[in-house]
Design a protein around this motif. Sequence first.
Motif, mmCIF file in Angstrom:
data_model
loop_
_atom_site.group_PDB
_atom_site.id
_atom_site.type_symbol
_atom_site.label_atom_id
_atom_site.label_comp_id
_atom_site.label_asym_id
_atom_site.label_seq_id
_atom_site.Cartn_x
_atom_site.Cartn_y
_atom_site.Cartn_z
ATOM 1 N N GLU A 59 0.832 -1.206 0.000
ATOM 2 C CA GLU A 59 0.000 0.000 0.000
ATOM 3 C C GLU A 59 0.867 1.258 0.000
ATOM 4 O O GLU A 59 0.596 2.218 -0.730
ATOM 5 C CB GLU A 59 -0.926 0.000 1.210
ATOM 6 N N SER A 60 1.935 1.241 0.795
ATOM 7 C CA SER A 60 2.860 2.368 0.826
ATOM 8 C C SER A 60 3.540 2.555 -0.533
ATOM 9 O O SER A 60 3.695 3.678 -1.025
ATOM 10 C CB SER A 60 3.906 2.155 1.919
ATOM 11 N N GLU A 61 3.932 1.435 -1.133
ATOM 12 C CA GLU A 61 4.567 1.490 -2.456
ATOM 13 C C GLU A 61 3.610 2.087 -3.480
ATOM 14 O O GLU A 61 4.008 2.918 -4.303
ATOM 15 C CB GLU A 61 4.990 0.086 -2.878
ATOM 16 N N GLN A 62 2.365 1.672 -3.444
ATOM 17 C CA GLN A 62 1.381 2.186 -4.395
ATOM 18 C C GLN A 62 1.151 3.681 -4.213
ATOM 19 O O GLN A 62 1.044 4.425 -5.203
ATOM 20 C CB GLN A 62 0.062 1.428 -4.248
ATOM 21 N N SER A 63 1.129 4.132 -2.977
ATOM 22 C CA SER A 63 0.934 5.564 -2.711
ATOM 23 C C SER A 63 2.103 6.378 -3.254
ATOM 24 O O SER A 63 1.910 7.440 -3.868
ATOM 25 C CB SER A 63 0.779 5.801 -1.206
ATOM 26 N N ARG A 64 3.343 5.881 -3.037
ATOM 27 C CA ARG A 64 4.514 6.601 -3.539
ATOM 28 C C ARG A 64 4.555 6.578 -5.066
ATOM 29 O O ARG A 64 4.990 7.546 -5.701
ATOM 30 C CB ARG A 64 5.779 5.982 -2.953
ATOM 31 N N ASP A 65 4.091 5.485 -5.648
ATOM 32 C CA ASP A 65 4.037 5.392 -7.102
ATOM 33 C C ASP A 65 3.084 6.426 -7.675
ATOM 34 O O ASP A 65 3.374 7.080 -8.692
ATOM 35 C CB ASP A 65 3.598 3.984 -7.496
ATOM 36 N N LEU A 66 1.948 6.630 -7.022
ATOM 37 C CA LEU A 66 0.973 7.614 -7.496
ATOM 38 C C LEU A 66 1.528 9.032 -7.419
ATOM 39 O O LEU A 66 1.299 9.847 -8.316
ATOM 40 C CB LEU A 66 -0.320 7.510 -6.676
ATOM 41 N N VAL A 67 2.270 9.334 -6.358
ATOM 42 C CA VAL A 67 2.895 10.663 -6.233
ATOM 43 C C VAL A 67 3.879 10.879 -7.382
ATOM 44 O O VAL A 67 3.917 11.951 -8.002
ATOM 45 C CB VAL A 67 3.607 10.798 -4.876
ATOM 46 N N ALA A 68 4.666 9.853 -7.679
ATOM 47 C CA ALA A 68 5.646 9.962 -8.760
ATOM 48 C C ALA A 68 4.962 10.123 -10.112
ATOM 49 O O ALA A 68 5.384 10.943 -10.941
ATOM 50 C CB ALA A 68 6.546 8.736 -8.763
ATOM 51 N N LEU A 69 3.921 9.356 -10.360
ATOM 52 C CA LEU A 69 3.220 9.447 -11.636
ATOM 53 C C LEU A 69 2.611 10.833 -11.823
ATOM 54 O O LEU A 69 2.551 11.348 -12.949
ATOM 55 C CB LEU A 69 2.127 8.373 -11.721
ATOM 56 N N ILE A 214 7.380 0.477 -15.643
ATOM 57 C CA ILE A 214 6.441 0.519 -14.528
ATOM 58 C C ILE A 214 7.217 0.526 -13.213
ATOM 59 O O ILE A 214 8.392 0.174 -13.162
ATOM 60 C CB ILE A 214 5.478 -0.683 -14.568
ATOM 61 N N GLY A 215 6.542 0.950 -12.146
ATOM 62 C CA GLY A 215 7.161 0.977 -10.822
ATOM 63 C C GLY A 215 8.005 2.212 -10.605
ATOM 64 O O GLY A 215 9.232 2.168 -10.692
ATOM 65 N N TRP A 216 7.360 3.326 -10.269
ATOM 66 C CA TRP A 216 8.060 4.605 -10.112
ATOM 67 C C TRP A 216 8.081 5.081 -8.672
ATOM 68 O O TRP A 216 8.315 6.249 -8.391
ATOM 69 C CB TRP A 216 7.411 5.655 -11.022
ATOM 70 N N GLN A 217 7.869 4.174 -7.730
ATOM 71 C CA GLN A 217 7.716 4.554 -6.327
ATOM 72 C C GLN A 217 8.971 5.158 -5.719
ATOM 73 O O GLN A 217 8.897 5.828 -4.682
ATOM 74 C CB GLN A 217 7.262 3.350 -5.496
ATOM 75 N N ASN A 218 10.143 4.940 -6.315
ATOM 76 C CA ASN A 218 11.391 5.488 -5.770
ATOM 77 C C ASN A 218 11.963 6.610 -6.631
ATOM 78 O O ASN A 218 13.163 6.885 -6.565
ATOM 79 C CB ASN A 218 12.436 4.375 -5.609
#
Length: 348
Positions: A59-69, A214-218
């Motif tokens: 869930e944390s990873e998904q939230s950070r991914d959304l911020v990055a996107l 895909i995968g932009w959480q970092n």
Amino acid sequence: MVRSPLTLAALATSAVAGADIVTTRALTGPGVARFDSAVVTLRSGEEYVVRVPVNSDAESEQSRDLVALNALTSGVRSRLPFHIPSFVGQAPIGETRAVVYDYIQGTPGTLHDVGGEQSASDSIGRAIAAVHSLPTSVVSDAGLTAHTATQIAATSRKLADRAAASGKVPTELLTRWSLALEDSALWQFQPTVVNGALAPESFLLVNSQVTGIIGWQNLRVGDPALDLFWLNSASSASSADRVYEGYEHALTKPADRQLRKRARLYAELEIARWLLHGVDSRDASIVADAEAMLGSLRSTVEHDLLNPLSTDTGQVMAVEDVEAMLDRTPLPGVRAGASEHANRISED
């Protein structure tokens, strides 16, 4: 409880107003175990991905991914030779949420896609270079993390120190890492925009061409070597070379001469990170696995004297040391002149 594709399709209908879904299928591939995922097809022919995290970490990873996107605006995306997922909608479910993205055609890459002339190596290298060529304001304007070279070196040093304190890392590796971490020449680089979480499966491929990442959480400003260290798992050095060649040719600035050394260091420190994860979680199986990997790494670097991590060539070797080194690492065409070469070093 694993949510079925039909349940996920219902969530997508709730998340996207007017979505007329006609079919749904499970989304498979590396890393999907952390999410319940499905691809839904609309009557219009559009396809979406719907994902629900299965634990708090996901869930944390998904939230950070959304911020990055959100930081990767349409203007930024127009600079890239591949697609990035776009947020379409979301719907609550229990204490978490289902998030819907547009679907990008392509199959997640593997290490087998890195190598020969018909591989995706060149396309992967160009894709990474495009990310690193983005203006750093993309990250800073979004309030995301930006690290200096000094900060990155300090973070790596802290990781190595923690691993050393565990008492489970071979002395040879600690010495190797220490030399690299204290080598100022290794850390003289210009931080760039980095994805920060790249792995082979991050690249979506069609006919050996990167169609999406895909995968932009970092997403952050950091060391470009962070996006390349996974290449150390490639089947051969020549396989990794093809990615680096594509990368260097596509860069908009001169390539960093120490990039590959730092990438190797990060790859080795990932094992230390895995060890510490096992220690912190008190998981004996992870600790044992990490110790086995560290032992294998020690054996590898002992027989790889031509590829040190630091830029310091060290002291001049004595004749017997040169001969011993050549005994351990025989090279075609070298052994015949070993004594002559050793004598020249001794005379100097």
